[in-house]
Design a protein around this motif. Structure first.
Motif, mmCIF file in Angstrom:
data_model
loop_
_atom_site.group_PDB
_atom_site.id
_atom_site.type_symbol
_atom_site.label_atom_id
_atom_site.label_comp_id
_atom_site.label_asym_id
_atom_site.label_seq_id
_atom_site.Cartn_x
_atom_site.Cartn_y
_atom_site.Cartn_z
ATOM 1 N N PHE A 1 23.754 -2.069 -4.666
ATOM 2 C CA PHE A 1 22.283 -1.547 -5.020
ATOM 3 C C PHE A 1 21.567 -1.151 -3.884
ATOM 4 N N SER A 2 21.326 -1.988 -2.822
ATOM 5 C CA SER A 2 20.731 -1.828 -1.654
ATOM 6 C C SER A 2 20.686 -0.804 -0.870
ATOM 7 N N LYS A 3 22.071 -0.321 -0.646
ATOM 8 C CA LYS A 3 22.378 0.972 0.156
ATOM 9 C C LYS A 3 21.842 2.215 -0.449
ATOM 10 N N VAL A 4 21.512 2.044 -1.649
ATOM 11 C CA VAL A 4 21.154 3.282 -2.389
ATOM 12 C C VAL A 4 19.518 3.470 -1.902
ATOM 13 N N VAL A 5 18.715 2.114 -1.753
ATOM 14 C CA VAL A 5 17.297 2.314 -1.551
ATOM 15 C C VAL A 5 17.264 2.584 0.205
ATOM 16 N N MET A 6 18.330 1.806 0.584
ATOM 17 C CA MET A 6 18.238 1.637 2.092
ATOM 18 C C MET A 6 18.749 3.203 2.799
ATOM 19 N N ASP A 7 18.816 3.959 2.200
ATOM 20 C CA ASP A 7 19.881 5.265 2.753
ATOM 21 C C ASP A 7 18.486 6.255 3.428
ATOM 22 N N GLU A 8 18.938 6.601 4.489
ATOM 23 C CA GLU A 8 17.925 7.547 5.322
ATOM 24 C C GLU A 8 17.217 8.795 4.332
ATOM 25 N N GLU A 9 18.055 9.050 3.271
ATOM 26 C CA GLU A 9 17.549 10.059 2.479
ATOM 27 C C GLU A 9 17.025 9.438 1.197
ATOM 28 N N SER A 10 16.737 8.205 1.098
ATOM 29 C CA SER A 10 16.276 7.601 -0.126
ATOM 30 C C SER A 10 15.012 8.182 -0.425
ATOM 31 N N ASP A 11 14.500 8.139 -1.770
ATOM 32 C CA ASP A 11 13.494 8.871 -2.131
ATOM 33 C C ASP A 11 12.557 7.876 -2.751
ATOM 34 N N SER A 12 11.985 7.061 -1.748
ATOM 35 C CA SER A 12 10.853 5.850 -2.073
ATOM 36 C C SER A 12 9.338 6.374 -1.914
ATOM 37 N N VAL A 13 8.528 5.863 -2.539
ATOM 38 C CA VAL A 13 7.174 6.034 -2.405
ATOM 39 C C VAL A 13 6.496 4.841 -2.308
ATOM 40 N N LEU A 14 5.337 4.993 -1.820
ATOM 41 C CA LEU A 14 4.301 3.678 -1.902
ATOM 42 C C LEU A 14 2.889 4.384 -2.514
ATOM 43 N N ARG A 15 2.474 3.473 -3.462
ATOM 44 C CA ARG A 15 1.393 3.965 -4.372
ATOM 45 C C ARG A 15 0.263 2.977 -4.302
ATOM 46 N N LEU A 16 -0.849 3.171 -3.642
ATOM 47 C CA LEU A 16 -1.989 2.314 -3.673
ATOM 48 C C LEU A 16 -3.025 2.608 -4.670
ATOM 49 N N ASN A 17 -3.344 1.589 -5.603
ATOM 50 C CA ASN A 17 -4.149 2.004 -6.879
ATOM 51 C C ASN A 17 -5.621 1.248 -6.741
ATOM 52 N N HIS A 18 -6.549 1.777 -7.338
ATOM 53 C CA HIS A 18 -7.930 1.106 -7.216
ATOM 54 C C HIS A 18 -8.481 1.385 -8.805
ATOM 55 N N TYR A 19 -8.506 0.228 -9.468
ATOM 56 C CA TYR A 19 -9.216 0.046 -10.828
ATOM 57 C C TYR A 19 -10.655 -0.227 -10.580
ATOM 58 N N PRO A 20 -11.500 0.393 -10.493
ATOM 59 C CA PRO A 20 -12.964 0.048 -10.411
ATOM 60 C C PRO A 20 -13.534 -0.394 -11.761
ATOM 61 N N PRO A 21 -14.541 -1.317 -11.610
ATOM 62 C CA PRO A 21 -15.160 -1.837 -12.642
ATOM 63 C C PRO A 21 -15.777 -0.683 -13.464
ATOM 64 N N CYS A 22 -15.827 -0.836 -15.047
ATOM 65 C CA CYS A 22 -16.228 0.510 -15.700
ATOM 66 C C CYS A 22 -17.541 0.048 -16.318
ATOM 67 N N PRO A 23 -18.534 0.843 -15.824
ATOM 68 C CA PRO A 23 -19.839 0.511 -16.141
ATOM 69 C C PRO A 23 -19.894 0.529 -17.730
ATOM 70 N N LEU A 24 -19.336 1.325 -18.697
ATOM 71 C CA LEU A 24 -19.310 1.388 -20.050
ATOM 72 C C LEU A 24 -19.159 0.058 -20.630
ATOM 73 N N LEU A 25 -18.267 -0.704 -20.102
ATOM 74 C CA LEU A 25 -17.699 -2.121 -20.594
ATOM 75 C C LEU A 25 -18.578 -3.314 -20.115
ATOM 76 N N GLN A 26 -19.600 -3.082 -19.217
ATOM 77 C CA GLN A 26 -20.514 -4.205 -18.837
ATOM 78 C C GLN A 26 -21.154 -4.893 -20.118
ATOM 79 N N GLY A 27 -21.076 -6.036 -20.298
ATOM 80 C CA GLY A 27 -21.880 -6.514 -21.350
ATOM 81 C C GLY A 27 -20.941 -6.500 -22.508
#
Length: 330
Positions: A169-195
């Protein structure tokens, strides 16, 4: 730990999933990677949940904190400036809109392409600017750590399944041509839900297309997974550990033995959630089909053979909640 407090997303009402869990799930498997016989527990977790937490993972706390700090700096930029780095093919900055098929959520994100062992600068023009040097450094060190961690976990899976070679399994991910991505997410506080004692859809229910996802978030709750009976449960946040998702591709390779977990994220009115997700994918031309080594006597393949490129095209055309594997079933 610092979090963003001023949401910059457009204040609109988004759907709230029904039957929101009221307490944290107590049955989540925890795999200690420092224990030599952890492979059996890991396989059981993949079969039952498709999701588990790993501890003693060896990724430096300082590196995790540094990348989170850099991500917060980026998401703290003005909305106008962030939108200069909008998604293209499909990498870059995005907010609210997830893909091109009508899915929306209360979040903003950076989707970054991994080129061999580092982040590709073509993913985001911001990374080419001098002010982003420390961001790039943290990203590349983090990606290297994620590749190693994903490889270790995938090899433990092979060991637990008693198949050789251990890097099947790991050789597929470690291949030089592997199609891997990194995603950074931010879920901010929603003002409509405060209170209000409520939440809002941050990211709708879905499975991950790749083999494996390695998730780390701050100590803000929101992540939920679906159990086999369809019950949704809330996952207790743990900023010191990593959470592992089995993806669709690994479900195919194991002929459905490992479960690609359906999951979602809820936003709330007061706390900001920041997460970092490494998606380990195969090379574009990699052919995916159940491994003969895992087929018992007389057992039939559940899926026809297809390439990762075919599957990715299918994923891009679908909605988040669609069962993308259905059209590849035998």
């Amino acid at each position: 730990m610092a979090v963003l407090t001023k949401p910059s997303l457009e204040q609109v009402s988004l759907p709230t999933p029904p039957h929101r869990p009221r307490s944290y799930f107590s049955g989540l498997p925890v795999v200690d990677l420092s224990v030599t016989d952890s492979d059996a527990l890991l396989v059981n977790a993949c079969e039952e949940f498709g999701f588990f937490k790993v501890t003693n993972h060896g990724v430096p706390k300082e590196l995790i904190a540094r990348l989170e700090e850099e991500a917060i700096k980026f998401f703290s930029l003005s909305q106008m400036e962030k939108e200069r780095y909008g998604p293209a093919n499909p990498f870059g900055y995005g907010s609210r809109t997830i893909g091109g098929n009508g899915d929306v959520g209360w979040l903003e994100y950076l989707l970054l392409e991994i080129n061999s062992e580092s982040i590709s600068h073509s993913s985001l023009d911001f990374l080419k600017e001098p002010r982003a040097r420390s961001f790039c450094s943290a990203l590349n060190e983090y990606v290297e750590s994620m590749r190693k961690l994903a490889s270790e976990v995938l090899e433990l899976m092979a060991k637990g399944l008693r198949i050789e070679p251990r890097n099947i399994f790991s050789k597929v991910v470690m291949d030089e041509e592997s199609d891997s991505v990194l995603r950074l997410n931010h879920y901010p506080p929603c003002p409509l839900l405060q209170g209000l004692n409520g939440s809002m859809t941050g990211l709708g229910e879905h499975t991950d297309p790749q083999l494996i996802s390695v998730l780390r978030s701050n100590n803000t709750s929101g992540l939920e997974i679906s159990l086999r009976d369809g019950t949704w449960v809330s996952v207790l946040p743990d900023a010191e550990s990593f959470f592992i998702n089995v993806g669709d591709s690994l479900q195919v390779l194991t002929n459905g033995r490992f479960r690609s977990v359906k999951h979602r994220v809820a936003a709330n009115g007061y706390e900001s959630r920041v997460s970092m997700v490494y998606f380990g994918g195969p090379p574009s031309g990699e052919r995916l089909a159940p491994l003969p080594l895992l087929l018992g006597e007389g057992e039939q393949s559940m899926y026809r053979e297809f390439t990762w490129c075919e599957y990715k095209r299918c994923a891009y055309k679908s909605r988040l909640s669609d069962n993308r594997l259905q059209q590849f079933e035998m």
